[in-house]
Design a protein around this motif. Structure first.
Motif, PDB file in Angstrom:
ATOM      1  N   ARG A  13       0.844  -1.198   0.000  1.00 50.40           N
ATOM      2  CA  ARG A  13       0.000   0.000   0.000  1.00 50.40           C
ATOM      3  C   ARG A  13       0.878   1.246   0.000  1.00 50.40           C
ATOM      4  O   ARG A  13       0.588   2.233  -0.666  1.00 50.40           O
ATOM      5  CB  ARG A  13      -0.900  -0.023   1.228  1.00 50.40           C
ATOM      6  CG  ARG A  13      -1.804   1.179   1.353  1.00 50.40           C
ATOM      7  CD  ARG A  13      -2.691   1.054   2.606  1.00 50.40           C
ATOM      8  NE  ARG A  13      -3.693   2.078   2.658  1.00 50.40           N
ATOM      9  CZ  ARG A  13      -3.515   3.288   3.186  1.00 50.40           C
ATOM     10  NH1 ARG A  13      -2.353   3.601   3.709  1.00 50.40           N
ATOM     11  NH2 ARG A  13      -4.492   4.174   3.196  1.00 50.40           N
ATOM     12  N   GLU A  14       1.967   1.210   0.748  1.00 50.80           N
ATOM     13  CA  GLU A  14       2.887   2.336   0.824  1.00 50.80           C
ATOM     14  C   GLU A  14       3.510   2.639  -0.539  1.00 50.80           C
ATOM     15  O   GLU A  14       3.696   3.799  -0.900  1.00 50.80           O
ATOM     16  CB  GLU A  14       3.979   2.081   1.866  1.00 50.80           C
ATOM     17  CG  GLU A  14       3.479   2.113   3.301  1.00 50.80           C
ATOM     18  CD  GLU A  14       2.652   0.879   3.694  1.00 50.80           C
ATOM     19  OE1 GLU A  14       2.838  -0.203   3.091  1.00 50.80           O
ATOM     20  OE2 GLU A  14       1.791   1.019   4.582  1.00 50.80           O
ATOM     21  N   ALA A  15       3.811   1.595  -1.306  1.00 48.27           N
ATOM     22  CA  ALA A  15       4.374   1.797  -2.649  1.00 48.27           C
ATOM     23  C   ALA A  15       3.352   2.458  -3.572  1.00 48.27           C
ATOM     24  O   ALA A  15       3.696   3.329  -4.380  1.00 48.27           O
ATOM     25  CB  ALA A  15       4.844   0.466  -3.234  1.00 48.27           C
ATOM     26  N   ILE A  71       1.436   7.576  -6.170  1.00 43.79           N
ATOM     27  CA  ILE A  71       0.433   8.640  -6.286  1.00 43.79           C
ATOM     28  C   ILE A  71       1.032   9.968  -5.849  1.00 43.79           C
ATOM     29  O   ILE A  71       0.880  10.990  -6.516  1.00 43.79           O
ATOM     30  CB  ILE A  71      -0.825   8.308  -5.455  1.00 43.79           C
ATOM     31  CG1 ILE A  71      -1.546   7.105  -6.048  1.00 43.79           C
ATOM     32  CG2 ILE A  71      -1.758   9.511  -5.381  1.00 43.79           C
ATOM     33  CD1 ILE A  71      -2.628   6.535  -5.149  1.00 43.79           C
ATOM     34  N   ARG A  72       1.727   9.975  -4.730  1.00 43.65           N
ATOM     35  CA  ARG A  72       2.363  11.196  -4.238  1.00 43.65           C
ATOM     36  C   ARG A  72       3.333  11.757  -5.259  1.00 43.65           C
ATOM     37  O   ARG A  72       3.349  12.940  -5.566  1.00 43.65           O
ATOM     38  CB  ARG A  72       3.100  10.947  -2.918  1.00 43.65           C
ATOM     39  CG  ARG A  72       3.618  12.254  -2.309  1.00 43.65           C
ATOM     40  CD  ARG A  72       4.968  12.104  -1.608  1.00 43.65           C
ATOM     41  NE  ARG A  72       6.021  11.554  -2.390  1.00 43.65           N
ATOM     42  CZ  ARG A  72       6.795  12.261  -3.238  1.00 43.65           C
ATOM     43  NH1 ARG A  72       6.598  13.523  -3.445  1.00 43.65           N
ATOM     44  NH2 ARG A  72       7.769  11.664  -3.899  1.00 43.65           N
ATOM     45  N   LEU A 108      -2.576  12.215   4.094  1.00 47.87           N
ATOM     46  CA  LEU A 108      -2.675  10.760   4.199  1.00 47.87           C
ATOM     47  C   LEU A 108      -1.399  10.056   3.778  1.00 47.87           C
ATOM     48  O   LEU A 108      -1.260   8.858   3.981  1.00 47.87           O
ATOM     49  CB  LEU A 108      -3.823  10.252   3.311  1.00 47.87           C
ATOM     50  CG  LEU A 108      -5.219  10.747   3.658  1.00 47.87           C
ATOM     51  CD1 LEU A 108      -6.217  10.236   2.621  1.00 47.87           C
ATOM     52  CD2 LEU A 108      -5.610  10.286   5.048  1.00 47.87           C
ATOM     53  N   MET A 109      -0.501  10.788   3.165  1.00 50.06           N
ATOM     54  CA  MET A 109       0.687  10.151   2.600  1.00 50.06           C
ATOM     55  C   MET A 109       1.899  10.370   3.496  1.00 50.06           C
ATOM     56  O   MET A 109       2.073  11.432   4.072  1.00 50.06           O
ATOM     57  CB  MET A 109       0.955  10.720   1.212  1.00 50.06           C
ATOM     58  CG  MET A 109      -0.170  10.452   0.256  1.00 50.06           C
ATOM     59  SD  MET A 109       0.270  11.059  -1.364  1.00 50.06           S
ATOM     60  CE  MET A 109      -1.343  11.232  -2.061  1.00 50.06           C
ATOM     61  N   GLN A 110       2.708   9.350   3.556  1.00 47.12           N
ATOM     62  CA  GLN A 110       3.970   9.435   4.271  1.00 47.12           C
ATOM     63  C   GLN A 110       4.981  10.108   3.346  1.00 47.12           C
ATOM     64  O   GLN A 110       5.050   9.780   2.165  1.00 47.12           O
ATOM     65  CB  GLN A 110       4.467   8.029   4.623  1.00 47.12           C
ATOM     66  CG  GLN A 110       3.535   7.238   5.498  1.00 47.12           C
ATOM     67  CD  GLN A 110       3.667   7.626   6.945  1.00 47.12           C
ATOM     68  OE1 GLN A 110       4.732   7.986   7.391  1.00 47.12           O
ATOM     69  NE2 GLN A 110       2.575   7.553   7.683  1.00 47.12           N
ATOM     70  N   PHE A 111       5.766  11.015   3.886  1.00 47.67           N
ATOM     71  CA  PHE A 111       6.766  11.683   3.072  1.00 47.67           C
ATOM     72  C   PHE A 111       8.155  11.282   3.533  1.00 47.67           C
ATOM     73  O   PHE A 111       8.466  11.358   4.711  1.00 47.67           O
ATOM     74  CB  PHE A 111       6.635  13.200   3.182  1.00 47.67           C
ATOM     75  CG  PHE A 111       5.459  13.755   2.447  1.00 47.67           C
ATOM     76  CD1 PHE A 111       5.524  13.983   1.084  1.00 47.67           C
ATOM     77  CD2 PHE A 111       4.284  14.039   3.117  1.00 47.67           C
ATOM     78  CE1 PHE A 111       4.445  14.494   0.399  1.00 47.67           C
ATOM     79  CE2 PHE A 111       3.194  14.554   2.441  1.00 47.67           C
ATOM     80  CZ  PHE A 111       3.287  14.777   1.068  1.00 47.67           C
ATOM     81  N   SER A 112       8.964  10.890   2.569  1.00 46.98           N
ATOM     82  CA  SER A 112      10.369  10.673   2.885  1.00 46.98           C
ATOM     83  C   SER A 112      10.978  12.052   3.118  1.00 46.98           C
ATOM     84  O   SER A 112      10.420  13.065   2.687  1.00 46.98           O
ATOM     85  CB  SER A 112      11.064   9.978   1.710  1.00 46.98           C
ATOM     86  OG  SER A 112      11.149  10.863   0.605  1.00 46.98           O
TER      87      SER A 112
END
Length: 142
Positions: free
Chosen positions: A11-13, A18-19, A64-68
């Motif tokens: 899901r993270e990928a 999308i991000r 909702l998205m994790q950011f590196s």
């Protein structure tokens, strides 16, 4: 689900893809607006129109998205470009120079999001016409 997981292992990928696509589209909209060299009102209209279209194409909240750390740094650079444009608008007398820090940017993105999400029946250009008028009436120089 099978189709999605054939292309994305997790899901993270999927969210990262999308991000990344949304960020690239936002970057394209910011660049196309010509924030440095176009007249302020023209650049603002182009920016709003472009971002409305991006928000509609990618209706995923960045919250909702994790950011590196790298992705977050890219997002900050993009935001700094828009803030520099808003400072240019203040310097040229198009918007009030004495607004609290961050207010113009917050109003810009809030208005764009409103037109992108709530008024989807308006074409991005028409949405930008109204949004820019509202912004410049609200924060414009009196």
């Amino acid at each position: 689900r099978r189709t999605v997981y054939r292309r994305f292992a997790t899901r993270e990928a999927l969210l990262e893809a999308i991000r990344s696509a949304k960020f690239a589209a936002m970057e394209e909209a910011v660049t196309a607006a010509r924030l440095v060299d176009a007249p302020v009102a023209v650049a603002l209209h182009r920016l709003v129109e472009g971002i409305v279209a991006v928000f509609r194409r990618y209706p995923f909240s960045q919250d909702l998205m994790q950011f590196s750390p790298d992705a977050y740094a890219e997002m900050l650079k993009q935001s700094e470009r828009v803030e520099a444009f808003l400072q240019r608008a203040a310097d040229e007398g198009v918007i009030r120079p004495c607004l609290p820090d961050g207010l113009a940017l917050a109003l810009l993105y809030g208005t764009v999001k409103l037109f992108a999400v709530r008024f989807v029946d308006l074409e991005p250009g028409c949405a930008a016409d109204i949004a820019v008028e509202i912004l410049l009436t609200g924060i414009g120089r009196r």
